[in-house]
Design a protein around this motif. Structure first.
Motif, PDB file in Angstrom:
ATOM      1  N   TYR A 154       0.834  -1.204   0.000  1.00 51.93           N
ATOM      2  CA  TYR A 154       0.000   0.000   0.000  1.00 51.93           C
ATOM      3  C   TYR A 154       0.875   1.264   0.000  1.00 51.93           C
ATOM      4  O   TYR A 154       0.624   2.214  -0.754  1.00 51.93           O
ATOM      5  N   LEU A 155       1.921   1.272   0.837  1.00 52.04           N
ATOM      6  CA  LEU A 155       2.790   2.445   0.923  1.00 52.04           C
ATOM      7  C   LEU A 155       3.589   2.645  -0.364  1.00 52.04           C
ATOM      8  O   LEU A 155       3.839   3.787  -0.774  1.00 52.04           O
ATOM      9  N   CYS A 156       3.999   1.553  -1.008  1.00 47.33           N
ATOM     10  CA  CYS A 156       4.700   1.679  -2.293  1.00 47.33           C
ATOM     11  C   CYS A 156       3.795   2.324  -3.340  1.00 47.33           C
ATOM     12  O   CYS A 156       4.249   3.110  -4.172  1.00 47.33           O
ATOM     13  N   ARG A 157       2.517   1.989  -3.282  1.00 54.07           N
ATOM     14  CA  ARG A 157       1.556   2.576  -4.224  1.00 54.07           C
ATOM     15  C   ARG A 157       1.306   4.047  -3.892  1.00 54.07           C
ATOM     16  O   ARG A 157       1.313   4.909  -4.776  1.00 54.07           O
ATOM     17  N   GLU A 158       1.104   4.347  -2.601  1.00 55.60           N
ATOM     18  CA  GLU A 158       0.742   5.698  -2.187  1.00 55.60           C
ATOM     19  C   GLU A 158       1.915   6.673  -2.259  1.00 55.60           C
ATOM     20  O   GLU A 158       1.755   7.812  -2.696  1.00 55.60           O
ATOM     21  N   LEU A 159       3.096   6.242  -1.807  1.00 57.67           N
ATOM     22  CA  LEU A 159       4.235   7.153  -1.717  1.00 57.67           C
ATOM     23  C   LEU A 159       5.062   7.217  -2.993  1.00 57.67           C
ATOM     24  O   LEU A 159       5.680   8.241  -3.286  1.00 57.67           O
ATOM     25  N   LEU A 160       5.101   6.121  -3.747  1.00 55.83           N
ATOM     26  CA  LEU A 160       5.946   6.067  -4.934  1.00 55.83           C
ATOM     27  C   LEU A 160       5.155   6.085  -6.236  1.00 55.83           C
ATOM     28  O   LEU A 160       5.712   6.364  -7.291  1.00 55.83           O
ATOM     29  N   GLY A 161       3.853   5.738  -6.154  1.00 59.09           N
ATOM     30  CA  GLY A 161       3.038   5.733  -7.364  1.00 59.09           C
ATOM     31  C   GLY A 161       3.370   4.602  -8.314  1.00 59.09           C
ATOM     32  O   GLY A 161       3.076   4.678  -9.505  1.00 59.09           O
ATOM     33  N   TYR A 162       3.999   3.524  -7.812  1.00 58.18           N
ATOM     34  CA  TYR A 162       4.354   2.410  -8.687  1.00 58.18           C
ATOM     35  C   TYR A 162       3.098   1.713  -9.200  1.00 58.18           C
ATOM     36  O   TYR A 162       2.072   1.668  -8.526  1.00 58.18           O
TER      37      TYR A 162
END
Length: 440
Positions: free
Chosen positions: A379-387
């Protein structure tokens, strides 16, 4: 391949289509996928279907394909009665993937300080196009090393190059990061890893300074540098700070020395002010030029400047009036620089929070608490990095993108209903932003 694309359309948050809609426009399509170069061939049942598709669902179809296979894929559309496929140029759709198709030369703000670097890049792109079209191997710059401080536009420039390469027919290229290469080396058989990275005309590697964290990758990159030089292929790399500080092996450094080096200057007031104007126009922010100038004068990084613009608009909306100069400066002083965040940092911090190692997080274990920690990290990779979902899946042990999508949705829902999870996510986000670069 068609079934995978269909499942993505059914699961997508942005481009969701019901099963009934897919039966009307997706199921009648004949779809074929080619790997080299990455291409999707679509055949319509008749000409009128093709015209209707182009005006209604083509954008959704291509955006979902970009999420699955990357923005470098070429699209070919054809009627059932036509012998040769008709080429439709790739639409420049915005993307949240690491290789962001919205980052191109048109919105890369430059001044006289960038002229030499831009000239070299334009020369490389022209030479690549001519060599491929004429099937020749004329002399060309084979190694370009881009470096500079954070937020000087290195990643933007590398992605802009990739964007231009995607327009050259039959040009095989790969945009990647050092972390992604290290992950591939760890997961793939060595012969397959070498085959993948040696098969392209051009490779673009971002965050090259992080290679010092991967001793085994340094050996493979030494081999890659020699291979590309001997076969007259092109390697473009970028990294933070001067290459002398990258702490790479002597073998790699000696090979980098023979390339062209280009240092990207830190954004001066001219660049920062024009960036503020461009961002305000894109986001439809209405701010006086005087306020844009004040923000540009006090924010020395574009990332910080972007954050201040967002906060200024939020305060203006809340107060229903323009901020005074004193209020604006106070707001600026409350905001510090945002540090870089990597997937490895997120996985490490989530692991520490739950009492697991980074290897545990990306492992196959289905232990309940570990699964929750893994979902939080996704979830954090999606939210913070936009991957993209496929990119996150690759980072977490090669998991399917639908697994990542489920995890992101689950944690987003828990945040709304579980105060403990909400607080923990907030604290993890702050930790990610507060970790200093030299601590990672």
């Amino acid at each position: 391949m068609k079934e995978q694309l269909r499942r993505s359309l059914l699961a997508s948050q942005k481009n969701f289509c019901s099963n009934e809609e897919l039966q009307s426009w997706f199921d009648p399509l004949t779809i074929k996928h080619s790997e080299n170069p990455p291409s999707i061939y679509v055949t319509f049942p008749h000409r009128f279907f093709g015209s209707w598709f182009a005006n209604t669902f083509q954008k959704i179809f291509e955006e979902t394909s970009y999420e699955l296979w990357g923005y470098g894929v070429n699209f070919y559309y054809d009627e059932v009665t036509t012998k040769e496929p008709l080429y439709y140029p790739i639409k420049q759709n915005k993307s949240t993937q690491p290789t962001n198709i919205s980052q191109h030369f048109d919105n890369f703000i430059i001044n006289g300080k960038h002229s030499w670097i831009i000239s070299i890049i334009e020369n490389i792109l022209c030479s690549v196009s001519e060599n491929i079209l004429k099937n020749t191997s004329e002399e060309i710059t084979q190694l370009l090393v881009l470096f500079g401080k954070q937020t000087t536009g290195k990643t933007h420039l590398l992605r802009a190059i990739a964007n231009e390469l995607s327009k050259i027919p039959s040009c095989s290229f790969k945009y990647t990061t050092t972390d992604e290469l290290a992950f591939s080396l760890n997961k793939e058989p060595l012969f397959l890893f070498r085959e993948h990275i040696q098969s392209h005309h051009i490779i673009l590697i971002d965050d090259f300074q992080r290679v010092s964290s991967y001793p085994e990758l340094q050996l493979e990159l030494t081999i890659l540098l020699d291979y590309y030089k001997d076969n007259k292929k092109i390697l473009i790399i970028s990294g933070t700070d001067h290459p002398l500080t990258w702490n790479v092996s002597k073998e790699i450094y000696s090979r980098l020395e023979v390339g062209l080096w280009g240092e990207l200057p830190e954004p001066d007031l001219d660049i920062r002010f024009r960036y503020a104007q461009q961002l305000s126009k894109e986001k439809k922010y209405i701010l006086p030029k005087e306020q844009l100038l004040i923000i540009s004068q006090h924010c020395h990084s574009l990332r910080c400047l972007s954050g201040i613009l967002h906060r200024t608009i939020a305060h203006k909306t809340l107060l229903n009036r323009e901020l005074s100069e004193k209020e604006l400066i106070t707001l600026i002083k409350q905001t510090g620089e945002i540090t870089s965040i990597s997937p490895q940092l997120i996985i490490m911090l989530v692991g520490e929070c739950y009492g697991f190692s980074a290897n545990d997080i990306i492992s196959e274990s289905r232990q309940q608490q570990l699964v929750l920690a893994r979902q939080v990290a996704m979830y954090l990779c999606r939210e913070l990095l936009g991957y993209s979902y496929p990119a996150i899946g690759r980072l977490f042990g090669g998991r399917d993108h639908t697994t990542v999508l489920h995890s992101v949705k689950k944690i987003a829902l828990l945040q709304d209903n579980d105060r403990v999870i909400h607080t923990m996510i907030h604290e993890l986000i702050q930790k990610c932003k507060n970790v200093k670069n030299d601590e990672r």
